[in-house]
Write a protein that holds these residues in place. Structure first.
Motif, short mmCIF file in Angstrom:
data_model
loop_
_atom_site.label_atom_id
_atom_site.label_comp_id
_atom_site.label_asym_id
_atom_site.label_seq_id
_atom_site.Cartn_x
_atom_site.Cartn_y
_atom_site.Cartn_z
N TRP A 46 42.07 50.52 40.44
CA TRP A 46 41.77 49.19 40.97
C TRP A 46 42.98 48.28 40.88
O TRP A 46 43.31 47.58 41.84
N LEU A 47 43.67 48.29 39.73
CA LEU A 47 44.84 47.43 39.56
C LEU A 47 45.95 47.80 40.55
O LEU A 47 46.60 46.92 41.11
N VAL A 48 46.16 49.10 40.75
CA VAL A 48 47.18 49.53 41.72
C VAL A 48 46.77 49.13 43.13
O VAL A 48 47.59 48.64 43.91
N THR A 49 45.50 49.29 43.45
CA THR A 49 45.00 48.95 44.79
C THR A 49 45.20 47.47 45.12
O THR A 49 45.56 47.13 46.24
N VAL A 50 44.98 46.60 44.14
CA VAL A 50 45.13 45.17 44.40
C VAL A 50 46.56 44.68 44.18
O VAL A 50 46.85 43.50 44.33
N ARG A 86 51.11 41.02 41.98
CA ARG A 86 50.73 39.84 41.22
C ARG A 86 50.68 40.19 39.73
O ARG A 86 50.54 41.35 39.37
N VAL A 87 50.78 39.18 38.90
CA VAL A 87 50.80 39.40 37.45
C VAL A 87 49.41 39.79 36.96
O VAL A 87 48.40 39.44 37.57
N GLU A 123 39.05 39.65 37.09
CA GLU A 123 38.49 40.51 38.13
C GLU A 123 38.30 41.94 37.63
O GLU A 123 37.28 42.57 37.91
N VAL A 124 39.31 42.46 36.93
CA VAL A 124 39.21 43.85 36.46
C VAL A 124 38.14 43.96 35.38
O VAL A 124 37.41 44.95 35.31
#
Length: 103
Positions: free
Chosen positions: A90-94, A56-57, A64-65
């Motif tokens: 976190w960004l990679v995980t989501v 997602r963009v 959220e981050v």
């Protein structure tokens, strides 16, 4: 950088990288000049990759981050580097792409 789609002219890509990528794609290095002739190709390819992989963009995850980082700041004594590393994980995980890949 791995996973980055060049947004500048392709002339900034080192010749060794072009040769390596061409070999991996089983095309001649001269094909990159054709690819780069239409600037939109690079963006469309990034969008297709994002959609195919379910990413997602960044703008869809920015709030959220920010909330995640704000909670970490309040709950820990971690330094900026650790917070940045947590944000990246976190960004990679989501499944979030970087800012430059929005559409």
């Amino acid at each position: 950088m791995l996973g980055v789609f060049p947004t500048e002219g392709l002339s900034v890509v080192p010749a060794a990288v072009v040769r390596f990528a061409a070999e991996q794609l089983d095309v001649g290095p001269e094909e990159f000049a054709v690819y780069g002739a239409r600037r939109q190709n690079r963006y469309e390819q990034a969008w297709e990759f994002r959609d195919a992989c379910g990413y997602r963009v960044f703008s869809a995850s920015e709030d959220e981050v920010r909330a995640c980082l704000a909670a970490r700041v309040l709950a820990s004594l971690e330094g900026l580097r650790a917070l940045f590393d947590r944000a990246v994980v976190w960004l990679v995980t989501v499944g979030c792409c970087c800012r430059g890949s929005r559409r």
